[in-house]
Each structure stands twice: as structure tokens, then as C-alpha cells.
Design a protein around this motif. Structure first.
Motif, PDB file in Angstrom:
ATOM      1  N   UNK B 122      29.670  31.777  46.659  1.00  0.00           N
ATOM      2  CA  UNK B 122      29.092  32.922  45.952  1.00  0.00           C
ATOM      3  C   UNK B 122      30.147  33.910  45.485  1.00  0.00           C
ATOM      4  N   UNK B 123      31.135  34.211  46.333  1.00  0.00           N
ATOM      5  CA  UNK B 123      31.991  35.360  46.046  1.00  0.00           C
ATOM      6  C   UNK B 123      33.434  35.011  45.672  1.00  0.00           C
ATOM      7  N   UNK B 124      33.824  33.763  45.856  1.00  0.00           N
ATOM      8  CA  UNK B 124      35.215  33.433  45.528  1.00  0.00           C
ATOM      9  C   UNK B 124      35.287  32.764  44.157  1.00  0.00           C
ATOM     10  N   UNK B 125      36.408  32.886  43.513  1.00  0.00           N
ATOM     11  CA  UNK B 125      36.644  32.195  42.246  1.00  0.00           C
ATOM     12  C   UNK B 125      37.516  30.965  42.510  1.00  0.00           C
ATOM     13  N   UNK B 126      37.505  30.030  41.569  1.00  0.00           N
ATOM     14  CA  UNK B 126      38.263  28.788  41.735  1.00  0.00           C
ATOM     15  C   UNK B 126      39.121  28.519  40.516  1.00  0.00           C
ATOM     16  N   UNK B 127      40.242  27.857  40.767  1.00  0.00           N
ATOM     17  CA  UNK B 127      41.150  27.467  39.678  1.00  0.00           C
ATOM     18  C   UNK B 127      40.783  26.051  39.275  1.00  0.00           C
ATOM     19  N   UNK B 128      39.855  25.889  38.317  1.00  0.00           N
ATOM     20  CA  UNK B 128      39.483  24.516  38.049  1.00  0.00           C
ATOM     21  C   UNK B 128      39.115  24.203  36.609  1.00  0.00           C
ATOM     22  N   UNK B 129      39.188  25.164  35.728  1.00  0.00           N
ATOM     23  CA  UNK B 129      38.896  24.900  34.324  1.00  0.00           C
ATOM     24  C   UNK B 129      39.466  26.049  33.506  1.00  0.00           C
ATOM     25  N   UNK B 130      39.481  25.862  32.205  1.00  0.00           N
ATOM     26  CA  UNK B 130      39.945  26.940  31.330  1.00  0.00           C
ATOM     27  C   UNK B 130      39.054  28.172  31.527  1.00  0.00           C
ATOM     28  N   UNK B 131      37.748  27.960  31.551  1.00  0.00           N
ATOM     29  CA  UNK B 131      36.839  29.092  31.738  1.00  0.00           C
ATOM     30  C   UNK B 131      37.087  29.805  33.062  1.00  0.00           C
ATOM     31  N   UNK B 132      37.307  29.023  34.113  1.00  0.00           N
ATOM     32  CA  UNK B 132      37.465  29.668  35.417  1.00  0.00           C
ATOM     33  C   UNK B 132      38.788  30.427  35.509  1.00  0.00           C
ATOM     34  N   UNK B 133      39.834  29.928  34.873  1.00  0.00           N
ATOM     35  CA  UNK B 133      41.099  30.668  34.975  1.00  0.00           C
ATOM     36  C   UNK B 133      41.109  31.896  34.061  1.00  0.00           C
ATOM     37  N   UNK B 134      40.383  31.823  32.957  1.00  0.00           N
ATOM     38  CA  UNK B 134      40.258  33.030  32.139  1.00  0.00           C
ATOM     39  C   UNK B 134      39.523  34.106  32.918  1.00  0.00           C
ATOM     40  N   UNK B 135      38.526  33.676  33.704  1.00  0.00           N
ATOM     41  CA  UNK B 135      37.784  34.635  34.519  1.00  0.00           C
ATOM     42  C   UNK B 135      38.704  35.283  35.551  1.00  0.00           C
ATOM     43  N   UNK B 136      39.529  34.458  36.197  1.00  0.00           N
ATOM     44  CA  UNK B 136      40.429  34.991  37.225  1.00  0.00           C
ATOM     45  C   UNK B 136      41.416  35.989  36.611  1.00  0.00           C
ATOM     46  N   UNK B 137      42.020  35.593  35.514  1.00  0.00           N
ATOM     47  CA  UNK B 137      42.990  36.476  34.852  1.00  0.00           C
ATOM     48  C   UNK B 137      42.339  37.811  34.484  1.00  0.00           C
ATOM     49  N   UNK B 138      41.179  37.741  33.816  1.00  0.00           N
ATOM     50  CA  UNK B 138      40.504  38.968  33.390  1.00  0.00           C
ATOM     51  C   UNK B 138      40.058  39.790  34.591  1.00  0.00           C
ATOM     52  N   UNK B 139      39.587  39.090  35.617  1.00  0.00           N
ATOM     53  CA  UNK B 139      39.140  39.787  36.820  1.00  0.00           C
ATOM     54  C   UNK B 139      40.290  40.581  37.442  1.00  0.00           C
ATOM     55  N   UNK B 140      41.447  39.964  37.539  1.00  0.00           N
ATOM     56  CA  UNK B 140      42.599  40.625  38.158  1.00  0.00           C
ATOM     57  C   UNK B 140      43.024  41.849  37.343  1.00  0.00           C
ATOM     58  N   UNK B 141      43.128  41.692  36.036  1.00  0.00           N
ATOM     59  CA  UNK B 141      43.517  42.834  35.195  1.00  0.00           C
ATOM     60  C   UNK B 141      42.486  43.962  35.315  1.00  0.00           C
ATOM     61  N   UNK B 142      41.221  43.563  35.365  1.00  0.00           N
ATOM     62  CA  UNK B 142      40.143  44.542  35.457  1.00  0.00           C
ATOM     63  C   UNK B 142      40.260  45.368  36.740  1.00  0.00           C
ATOM     64  N   UNK B 143      40.694  44.721  37.840  1.00  0.00           N
ATOM     65  CA  UNK B 143      40.839  45.465  39.093  1.00  0.00           C
ATOM     66  C   UNK B 143      41.869  46.574  38.959  1.00  0.00           C
ATOM     67  N   UNK B 144      42.947  46.314  38.220  1.00  0.00           N
ATOM     68  CA  UNK B 144      43.959  47.357  38.006  1.00  0.00           C
ATOM     69  C   UNK B 144      43.358  48.530  37.225  1.00  0.00           C
ATOM     70  N   UNK B 145      42.592  48.193  36.191  1.00  0.00           N
ATOM     71  CA  UNK B 145      41.974  49.251  35.384  1.00  0.00           C
ATOM     72  C   UNK B 145      40.977  50.049  36.222  1.00  0.00           C
ATOM     73  N   UNK B 146      40.197  49.350  37.062  1.00  0.00           N
ATOM     74  CA  UNK B 146      39.220  50.041  37.910  1.00  0.00           C
ATOM     75  C   UNK B 146      39.922  50.936  38.927  1.00  0.00           C
ATOM     76  N   UNK B 147      41.018  50.431  39.478  1.00  0.00           N
ATOM     77  CA  UNK B 147      41.754  51.199  40.476  1.00  0.00           C
ATOM     78  C   UNK B 147      42.204  52.554  39.914  1.00  0.00           C
ATOM     79  N   UNK B 148      42.606  52.569  38.653  1.00  0.00           N
ATOM     80  CA  UNK B 148      43.081  53.823  38.061  1.00  0.00           C
ATOM     81  C   UNK B 148      41.959  54.853  37.978  1.00  0.00           C
ATOM     82  N   UNK B 149      40.714  54.375  37.918  1.00  0.00           N
ATOM     83  CA  UNK B 149      39.598  55.321  37.902  1.00  0.00           C
ATOM     84  C   UNK B 149      39.197  55.729  39.316  1.00  0.00           C
ATOM     85  N   UNK B 150      39.383  54.793  40.267  1.00  0.00           N
ATOM     86  CA  UNK B 150      38.985  55.078  41.658  1.00  0.00           C
ATOM     87  C   UNK B 150      40.165  54.806  42.585  1.00  0.00           C
TER      88      UNK B 150
END
Lengths: 397, 397
Positions: B122-150
């Protein structure tokens, strides 16, 4: 040393930075101690933020390091957040210290005005700082990535921009350029993506030339924007927005550009305010305080017809110039200058190569207007940073 | 036309694409109808996915359009998702149609094995397809952006990689290069960022040379990785993970690389499986089915000591070659070839310019190993796409 008057400038937005730059130029050696206080060690070009927010430009191109703008031999810079302004003590409380002043310039910028719409402060994002636009950009890209994992969630690919004022329209223009690019990048069928621009007023860009507004909306409609004009957002929820008579538009991304109010700090300092803004006197001073100047979004200036000017970069810059002049005049016991806003025109970009504007008493649209917009941006870079800054940042405009 | 045997290949991963390419080369005109079915219209280079997942490379460089690899005059390509395999009817049910076959090659790839850890799917991401790695990359960058707000939410900047096998280690290597870059980009103090690699086995890279493992871990530790080896993840929650004796590590980002199992489709087709993988015969056929070949993560091959080979790109490629040979031989009534895995060595990258590996019976580390890794990747591009593909994609490796 105590005989030298102390000038403290709060905020390095358009008003604050112009005040600082002009003081730096006009003050003689040892005529005053000037301290500029800002939350970040950079100045950001608010009128450019719609591009990095949409992801059509790098956020780096919307900010300039303050150390590149001011001469730290002439002006002290303090990176800190203002906690409280105490006019009665002539003191400013910072997060990590206290500053005393003889003259104060308040230009701490505005806050989003949500007009009490439930959920808007909680669930919508705003275009108002480098941090906030990085969040918007990353948030939008993330929705594309999430959609690829959950293709039944079309709300991930529905984007809602609340407000069709200048910021709203310019952001929608950029985003309508950016979304097809993201579709290619993430292998998404562009027909799934929806971009709404919702405005409660009876027209987009209220107050602007109606022929140009019609042209601009047509340009944006062709790029896939759905306008809902004369439609109020009743509520913003974690699932989208409720508009008009209870219609729900499901979306994970709401960007609110509907308005700017003044600042809580101003209200808490005890100034008389309207929506957090101070109705300054003709010299830009807070009523009853001869040593406190208020510029930019924190000030309220009325036009000859008695209506307040909207807060723009243009008026803030002009205020900065007059504010610096009056500070120098006060120190030298010379007479102050009245502030009078000179509208040099307005151009709204609609994305790549398209804009609408009025300048020199004429209407402009299409690529000419887009070129005019670029010139205005270059002029600003020149004003604050001279040719070196134009060369460094100008090529990205 | 009905006398021409129909070969259907399910999946364009390493096994499937190699089978297709070899068939394309070896079959004579009109000797067989070959159809390749794949969910996407591209093949992706799984061994390269750790880079776009971390954001150190563009996902475009980890995929190749299938139309650039196969000759559509010789092989039909169907972009569709397999819903069901029906060996008794010699049919494959696709999302949008049905295919009959005389010979079937199953290479639909594996699924993440979460070993029943609660919350992991449910809560973990996996490195197994183009779609899944795009999700991981975007997710990680998004955490940095969120951190700056909180900025009180340091869990936004805590990254957890579960599993220290090849994928885990290679991803951690890339991410440890990428995080300082993101810190610069988002003005984040790097000391706030945490990167954990958690592995239940008593060592990282189980089965690999222990001296190289020690070297690799030291390289990664110096880049800021905190290892928790011999530590099982007990549970994955929306707030992070619970490890060992109940210790909670708070994080918004858990990437699970702990294992691969076979595929639900294989189990549902009625084949006898172990963790969703079929123990194939020496010719790579499903037991009891002379016309069904199973390759890649869907197959289980045992080494001479009776232990299963781990599923890798290398073994899948070798299987594809033998599978194609045996298909041609079957059609021509020639004798089949037994599959025998030839281990040509293994290199694990540790980020930019660093790797560890064993090849040609020798140990490699540092930049030599990194160069070796690059050669292996180039060789693969050459095998599937010849010089043109090497020129197009090779420069990014």
C-alpha cells in the motif's frame, strides 16, 4: 556614531529593494545607517513567478541574490523574519534579534486574500514566493506521475486556477503551454487533462480593456482553457472545489490567485488598516508616524477618483523611489515629495509568444505585446541590477 | 495461411525482446507468424531504472520504442495488456482482444515480493517500470518542495530504501548523488536529509564478494547513507516504517526493492509455480507443455547445486536466445538445445564514477568498475539495437 540616523527597511520586494537601491545611491558617506531585513537572501521577481510555477522556466531565473544588488559597504543586510513591529519603541523584533530605528520602511509584502472561502487557505496553493512556486511545479508534475499509477483518477489531471486577474491569467497562459509538454513526457492522452480558470467577477481581468480581454480569452481557450467567469468558488475541499450552485469540480490541484491583502504584521503593529493595508499619507508615511514609510502591498494609495490602486510591481517600484527621496529629504531637513502614481501601461502574458497590453496609450496584442512584456522585464532587471544582471538573467525571459 | 505456425510472445522485457529479435533474424520468410504483445509500446532497460528513479537521468534514456527494435514486416506488434493465459485453448485473452497461438513465450515480468510485510504494497513504491520510476522521482522532488512550506516536517526529507540487493544498492548510490543536488536546488540544509538502506539479511548484496560489499558500503556511507543491515522492516505505514524491535523511522518516502516474485497471470494459467515462477524444463518449457516457453522473471532455473538462479537481465537475455533457437528448431523438427546459464559477471554501480563488480574471474572496484558497468550497458544497447541505438542512447550512460 549615535548621531547618525538609523534607517531600517523591512522586506526586499519591489518597494523595499528600490528604496534600498536609491538610498545607496543618494546618501552620502556616514549620512545614515541603512539596514535591509529580508526573510530570504534573495529578491524575487514576483511578476515572473507564473513561469516557474507552471514549470516553463527555472525558479532560479525569478530570483536575484541580494548581495548582487546592494553594496554591503553601504547597506547592512540581515537575513531574518520579522516577528513584530513596535512603533512606540522604535524597534523591530526579528526571529533572532532586535533592531532599533529612527526611520522605518515597511514593505513586508502581502498575503493571499481568500475572502473567507472555506478551505481555500488549507487546500489551495498560491503563487507568491520561490518556495511556493517550486511547490506548485512539483505538485503538478507529481499528479502526472500519480495518474500513471491510478489511471481511473482523472481528478489528478484536472487543474483549477481560482481568479482571472493578472496572476491568474498569466499562470493559466503558462500552464496551457506546459500541460501538453507534460503529457508527452508522461505518455498521457492530452484529452484527459482539464484546465479551469474560475473567476467570480463578471469578466476576466476586471478593469482591463474589454476588447483585449476577449482576445486574450480566445487565445487561452484555443490552448484548452475552460473559463468559468461570473462563477464564485463556494468552497475548496481536499477533493476539488464547489462552484456556483453547488457543482463540484474534482481536482487535486487548486491554485488560488484571487487576491492579495496586506500583512498581519501591519495590523498587529497597531496601524489603522483596510484588509491589512495602511492608507498612507501623500508622502507614503503611516498616518500619524512621521518616521514610518509603508510601500508595496502593505500600503493603500488612492487615485484622483478616490479608488485604491491595485497593488502591482509598478506602483511599488515608484513608491520605493519616492520613499528613498523622502527619507533623504527628512534627514537633510528638506521638503518631502508627494507620491503620484504614473501608469506606464500594463501587459499580461498569455504564454509563449502571446500577450495583451496597453502602453503609451495604445493597445497591443500577440507577439508585439509579448515582446513589450519582455522589454518591461528587461527594464526591471536593468533598474535593479544594471547591465550585468540583464546579461545574466535577461536571456531567460 | 493456416499452416504457418503462430508464435505469440507475451512481454517485451529482456527475455521477450531477445526472443523476438532472434526469431526475426533466424526465421525464413513465411516460416512462422510472430506476434509480440506488450503493455507499452516501448521496451525498458530495467537495469538502468535506478537512475531515472533517483532523478540522475531522464526516463527517456531507460526506454526504447519497440518499433525501433523490431521489423514490423517480420513481427506483428500488439500494444495491449494480457488478462489471461489459457493453455488448454491455446489462447491469450488481452484487454482488447484474443490471440490464438501454436507456440507461446511467456515473459510478462515479475511483481514486487513484499513477503507479507503489512502495508508494504500500500505505502511503498517500487522500481519496476518507467511509470513507477517517474513516480518515485516526482515524489522525491515533491517532498523537498513540501518541506519548504512545512519546515518542521523532517520526515519529508527522510528517505527509506528497503532491501540492499542489487536494485537497492544501485538506487541508494544514485540517490546519494542526487540528494545534495536537490538540497542546492531547494535551498535545504543537507544535514536535515536522511537516507536509510534497510536489509533483513545479515549482509548487503547477499551472495556477493564480501570484500567488495564492504568497499561498496563504505563508499555509500561516505555519501551519507545510513545502513541498517540485519534489520527487518516489520511494517510500512503512511508515516514511515517500523523496524527491528519496534523502532519507528518516520518518512514519507519508502522505496521497496526487497524482492521480485513471478506473476499472478502465471499462477492463474494453471502452471505449477513457486512464488509465481515456473520451474521450466531444460529447454525452457513449462512442464508438460511442449509449446509454451517461459523466460525471465517468470521462470525458475536451478544451478548445478540445485539452487535457483536469481532473476537478472543477464539470465533473461540468455534465455531469450535459447528460447528463440528452440522455437525455430521445433518448427523445423530439429533437436532442441538445453539452457545453461553462463555467468559473465556482475557489476553494481554505486553512483557517479563508483561501482563494484566481478567479471572474467576478477574483482573490480572504483572507476574501473564504473567503466565496466558502462561497457555492459553499451553492449546491451548494441545487442538489441545495433550501432544506431548505441549512438542514440549510449552517450547518456
Amino acid at each position: 556614531m549615535s548621531s547618525i540616523p538609523k534607517i531600517v527597511i523591512l522586506g526586499a520586494g519591489y518597494g523595499g529593494i528600490l528604496t534600498a537601491l536609491r538610498l545607496q545611491k543618494e546618501l552620502n558617506y556616514n549620512e545614515a545607517d541603512v539596514t535591509l531585513v529580508n526573510k530570504h537572501d534573495y529578491h524575487y521577481i514576483t511578476t515572473h513567478l507564473h513561469m516557474p510555477a507552471a514549470g516553463t522556466d527555472n525558479p532560479e531565473n525569478a530570483r536575484v541574490s541580494i548581495s548582487k544588488l546592494i553594496d554591503e559597504f553601504k547597506i547592512d543586510f540581515v537575513k531574518s523574519t520579522v516577528v513584530q513591529i513596535r512603533p512606540q519603541d522604535k524597534k523591530v523584533i526579528l526571529e533572532d534579534g532586535t533592531l532599533s530605528y529612527d526611520y522605518l520602511v515597511v514593505g513586508v509584502g502581502g498575503e493571499p486574500e481568500t475572502f473567507g472561502i472555506p478551505g481555500m487557505s488549507e487546500y489551495a496553493m498560491n503563487i507568491r514566493s520561490i518556495n511556493s512556486v517550486r511547490l506548485i511545479r512539483e505538485h503538478i508534475e507529481y499528479q502526472f506521475a500519480r495518474y500513471k499509477r491510478e489511471p481511473h483518477r482523472s481528478d489528478y489531471l484536472t487543474f483549477i486556477v481560482g481568479g482571472a486577474g493578472f496572476t491568474g491569467i498569466e499562470f493559466v497562459g503558462e500552464l496551457s503551454d506546459r500541460l501538453p509538454e507534460l503529457c508527452r513526457q508522461f505518455d498521457v492522452d492530452p484529452s484527459i487533462v482539464k484546465l479551469y480558470n474560475i473567476e467570480a467577477a463578471p469578466t476576466a481581468l476586471p478593469g482591463f480593456d474589454s476588447e483585449l480581454v476577449e482576445y486574450g480569452m480566445e487565445v487561452l481557450r484555443k490552448k484548452g482553457v475552460t473559463f468559468k467567469i461570473g462563477t464564485a468558488i463556494k468552497e475548496c475541499t481536499p477533493d476539488g472545489v464547489i462552484v456556483g450552485e453547488g457543482e463540484e469540480i474534482r481536482s487535486q490541484t487548486v491554485i488560488w490567485t484571487g487576491g492579495i491583502r496586506g500583512n498581519r504584521l501591519i495590523e498587529e503593529a497597531g496601524f489603522e488598516t483596510m484588509r491589512g493595508r495602511v492608507k498612507v499619507d501623500e508622502y507614503l508615511r503611516a498616518p500619524g508616524s512621521e518616521n514610518i514609510y509603508i510601500v508595496g502591498d502593505n500600503s493603500l494609495v488612492f487615485n484622483p477618483e478616490g479608488r485604491p490602486y491595485p497593488p502591482t510591481a509598478q506602483i511599488a517600484m515608484q513608491q520605493g523611489v519616492v520613499c528613498a527621496h523622502n527619507l533623504v529629504a527628512s534627514i537633510r531637513n528638506q521638503s518631502l515629495k508627494s507620491f503620484e502614481f504614473k501608469n506606464k501601461g500594463t501587459v499580461a502574458s498569455l504564454g509563449k509568444g502571446e500577450a495583451i497590453g496597453i502602453a503609451f496609450g495604445k493597445k497591443y496584442k500577440g507577439s508585439t505585446a509579448a515582446w513589450l512584456k519582455k522589454l518591461i522585464d528587461l527594464r526591471y532587471l536593468f533598474i535593479i541590477g544594471g547591465i550585468p544582471l540583464v546579461l545574466r538573467k535577461g536571456k531567460f525571459l
